[in-house]
Design a protein around this motif. Structure first.
Motif, PDB file in Angstrom:
ATOM      1  N   CYS A 115       8.486  82.207  70.578  1.00  0.00           N
ATOM      2  CA  CYS A 115       8.341  82.369  69.127  1.00  0.00           C
ATOM      3  C   CYS A 115       7.803  83.761  68.783  1.00  0.00           C
ATOM      4  N   GLU A 116       6.981  84.306  69.652  1.00  0.00           N
ATOM      5  CA  GLU A 116       6.411  85.639  69.420  1.00  0.00           C
ATOM      6  C   GLU A 116       7.396  86.754  69.762  1.00  0.00           C
ATOM      7  N   ARG A 117       8.154  86.558  70.852  1.00  0.00           N
ATOM      8  CA  ARG A 117       8.909  87.678  71.418  1.00  0.00           C
ATOM      9  C   ARG A 117      10.409  87.652  71.156  1.00  0.00           C
ATOM     10  N   ALA A 118      10.942  86.522  70.736  1.00  0.00           N
ATOM     11  CA  ALA A 118      12.394  86.407  70.564  1.00  0.00           C
ATOM     12  C   ALA A 118      12.912  87.390  69.525  1.00  0.00           C
ATOM     13  N   GLU A 120      16.688  88.948  67.460  1.00  0.00           N
ATOM     14  CA  GLU A 120      17.892  88.410  66.838  1.00  0.00           C
ATOM     15  C   GLU A 120      18.956  88.081  67.875  1.00  0.00           C
ATOM     16  N   GLU A 121      19.006  88.873  68.967  1.00  0.00           N
ATOM     17  CA  GLU A 121      19.996  88.593  70.009  1.00  0.00           C
ATOM     18  C   GLU A 121      19.717  87.257  70.693  1.00  0.00           C
ATOM     19  N   ASP A 122      18.452  86.884  70.804  1.00  0.00           N
ATOM     20  CA  ASP A 122      18.092  85.588  71.386  1.00  0.00           C
ATOM     21  C   ASP A 122      18.499  84.454  70.452  1.00  0.00           C
ATOM     22  N   PHE A 123      18.249  84.621  69.174  1.00  0.00           N
ATOM     23  CA  PHE A 123      18.629  83.591  68.208  1.00  0.00           C
ATOM     24  C   PHE A 123      20.148  83.416  68.186  1.00  0.00           C
ATOM     25  N   ASP A 144      25.423  71.006  81.209  1.00  0.00           N
ATOM     26  CA  ASP A 144      25.247  72.371  81.709  1.00  0.00           C
ATOM     27  C   ASP A 144      24.757  73.293  80.599  1.00  0.00           C
ATOM     28  N   GLU A 145      25.362  73.148  79.420  1.00  0.00           N
ATOM     29  CA  GLU A 145      24.959  73.984  78.289  1.00  0.00           C
ATOM     30  C   GLU A 145      23.560  73.600  77.798  1.00  0.00           C
ATOM     31  N   GLY A 146      23.224  72.311  77.942  1.00  0.00           N
ATOM     32  CA  GLY A 146      21.873  71.873  77.577  1.00  0.00           C
ATOM     33  C   GLY A 146      20.815  72.524  78.452  1.00  0.00           C
ATOM     34  N   VAL A 147      21.109  72.645  79.744  1.00  0.00           N
ATOM     35  CA  VAL A 147      20.195  73.338  80.654  1.00  0.00           C
ATOM     36  C   VAL A 147      20.100  74.817  80.262  1.00  0.00           C
ATOM     37  N   ARG A 148      21.236  75.391  79.879  1.00  0.00           N
ATOM     38  CA  ARG A 148      21.243  76.805  79.480  1.00  0.00           C
ATOM     39  C   ARG A 148      20.432  77.021  78.205  1.00  0.00           C
ATOM     40  N   PHE A 149      20.360  76.005  77.342  1.00  0.00           N
ATOM     41  CA  PHE A 149      19.546  76.083  76.128  1.00  0.00           C
ATOM     42  C   PHE A 149      18.088  76.373  76.485  1.00  0.00           C
ATOM     43  N   PHE A 150      17.565  75.644  77.480  1.00  0.00           N
ATOM     44  CA  PHE A 150      16.191  75.884  77.938  1.00  0.00           C
ATOM     45  C   PHE A 150      16.064  77.274  78.544  1.00  0.00           C
ATOM     46  N   GLY A 151      17.090  77.669  79.323  1.00  0.00           N
ATOM     47  CA  GLY A 151      17.053  78.977  79.954  1.00  0.00           C
ATOM     48  C   GLY A 151      17.045  80.120  78.948  1.00  0.00           C
ATOM     49  N   LEU A 152      17.803  79.961  77.876  1.00  0.00           N
ATOM     50  CA  LEU A 152      17.847  80.999  76.846  1.00  0.00           C
ATOM     51  C   LEU A 152      16.495  81.149  76.148  1.00  0.00           C
ATOM     52  N   ILE A 153      15.835  80.021  75.906  1.00  0.00           N
ATOM     53  CA  ILE A 153      14.499  80.088  75.312  1.00  0.00           C
ATOM     54  C   ILE A 153      13.533  80.786  76.269  1.00  0.00           C
ATOM     55  N   ILE A 195      14.298  73.175  66.417  1.00  0.00           N
ATOM     56  CA  ILE A 195      13.604  74.084  67.319  1.00  0.00           C
ATOM     57  C   ILE A 195      13.951  75.530  66.984  1.00  0.00           C
ATOM     58  N   LEU A 196      15.241  75.795  66.808  1.00  0.00           N
ATOM     59  CA  LEU A 196      15.657  77.157  66.481  1.00  0.00           C
ATOM     60  C   LEU A 196      15.112  77.589  65.119  1.00  0.00           C
ATOM     61  N   LYS A 197      15.127  76.670  64.162  1.00  0.00           N
ATOM     62  CA  LYS A 197      14.591  76.983  62.831  1.00  0.00           C
ATOM     63  C   LYS A 197      13.118  77.375  62.929  1.00  0.00           C
ATOM     64  N   ALA A 198      12.354  76.625  63.722  1.00  0.00           N
ATOM     65  CA  ALA A 198      10.931  76.927  63.891  1.00  0.00           C
ATOM     66  C   ALA A 198      10.733  78.257  64.600  1.00  0.00           C
ATOM     67  N   MET A 199      11.590  78.561  65.576  1.00  0.00           N
ATOM     68  CA  MET A 199      11.484  79.831  66.285  1.00  0.00           C
ATOM     69  C   MET A 199      11.743  81.000  65.343  1.00  0.00           C
ATOM     70  N   ARG A 200      12.769  80.865  64.520  1.00  0.00           N
ATOM     71  CA  ARG A 200      13.075  81.941  63.566  1.00  0.00           C
ATOM     72  C   ARG A 200      11.914  82.168  62.591  1.00  0.00           C
ATOM     73  N   ALA A 201      11.231  81.082  62.245  1.00  0.00           N
ATOM     74  CA  ALA A 201      10.106  81.187  61.313  1.00  0.00           C
ATOM     75  C   ALA A 201       8.814  81.596  62.026  1.00  0.00           C
ATOM     76  N   ARG A 202       8.891  81.770  63.344  1.00  0.00           N
ATOM     77  CA  ARG A 202       7.708  82.087  64.170  1.00  0.00           C
ATOM     78  C   ARG A 202       6.634  81.015  64.034  1.00  0.00           C
TER      79      ARG A 202
END
Length: 236
Positions: A115-118, A120-123, A144-153, A195-202
């Motif tokens: 949330c602190e470091r992400a 726009e490319e991460d989002f 597989d993509e679900g696992v990648r979701f965690f990896g991207l975060i 989760i993504l919405k919360a990350m964007r809002a920090r």
């Protein structure tokens, strides 16, 4: 009791590891020939051969055949961490509940940092990942993509140790779920979005709540022990 001396091949391994730690050896470097190592260490060639095989199993060196072959220092493979931890699961030293708990705790720390470091490319990468999950009807591909979701975060933290830990735990628990029977989880779609919405809002607290909800759903059905006799590691 009599103190037993270290076996010769173990001492050779230790000396090579010390050279790595000091920077005398770097990834990609080629070690001297087996004969030359035996002369340098004043040991037999079989002892050198055993040391190189041990380092190969540990992921430190790669043994290549041919005219241009030899022992090369590897770049480092995070999959070795996954395999070692998975072996402990199969041997009964690590329980499924302990893995799930560790994953929950680590991902809680990870998403706060993300949330602190992400950026726009991460989002954007997370958006593309979720879109791929939503349009696929193949359960394995979605997993597989679900696992990648965690990896991207995890990658949004810019911390390589956290990335390796998240990837390893995600891979192992995915294997557990595959063995107990995978099923569609449409309820995860809005959770990922939140989760993504919360990350964007920090908003780290909201992101942690979302991650906790996500993992509660994903971990359903893996609270029991893993049958090591029936669960052989799958090829990677």
């Amino acid at each position: 009791q009599q103190v037993k001396t270290r076996r010769v091949f173990e001492e050779i391994c230790e000396q090579i590891r010390k050279r790595l730690a000091s920077g005398a050896l770097q990834p990609g470097d080629k070690l001297p020939a087996e004969r030359d190592l035996a002369l340098e260490f004043k040991v037999s060639r079989p002892a050198v051969r055993e040391a190189l095989r041990t380092l190969e199993i540990s992921g430190v060196v790669s043994l290549q055949k041919g005219v241009k072959g030899g022992a090369f220092i590897r770049d480092g493979n995070p999959a070795m961490l996954t395999q070692s931890l998975q072996d402990l699961v199969f041997l009964g030293r690590v329980s499924a509940p302990s893995l799930a708990e560790a994953r929950r705790l680590i991902n809680g720390v990870v998403i706060r940092l993300a949330c602190e470091r992400a950026g726009e490319e991460d989002f954007a990468a997370l958006e593309a990942n979720m879109a791929e999950i939503d349009r696929s009807e193949d359960l394995q591909h979605r997993a597989d993509e679900g696992v990648r979701f965690f990896g991207l975060i995890a990658r949004a933290t810019r911390n390589e140790v956290l990335i390796m830990l998240v990837d390893s735990l995600s891979d192992i628990i995915r294997d557990m779920i595959d063995r107990t029977g995978r099923k569609a989880r449409p309820e995860l779609v809005p959770v990922r979005r939140n989760i993504l919405k919360a990350m964007r809002a920090r908003d780290a607290d909201a992101a942690v709540r979302g991650m906790d909800q996500y993992l509660t759903i994903v971990h359903e059905g893996i609270s029991g022990p893993v049958d090591g006799a029936a669960a052989a590691p799958r090829a990677r």
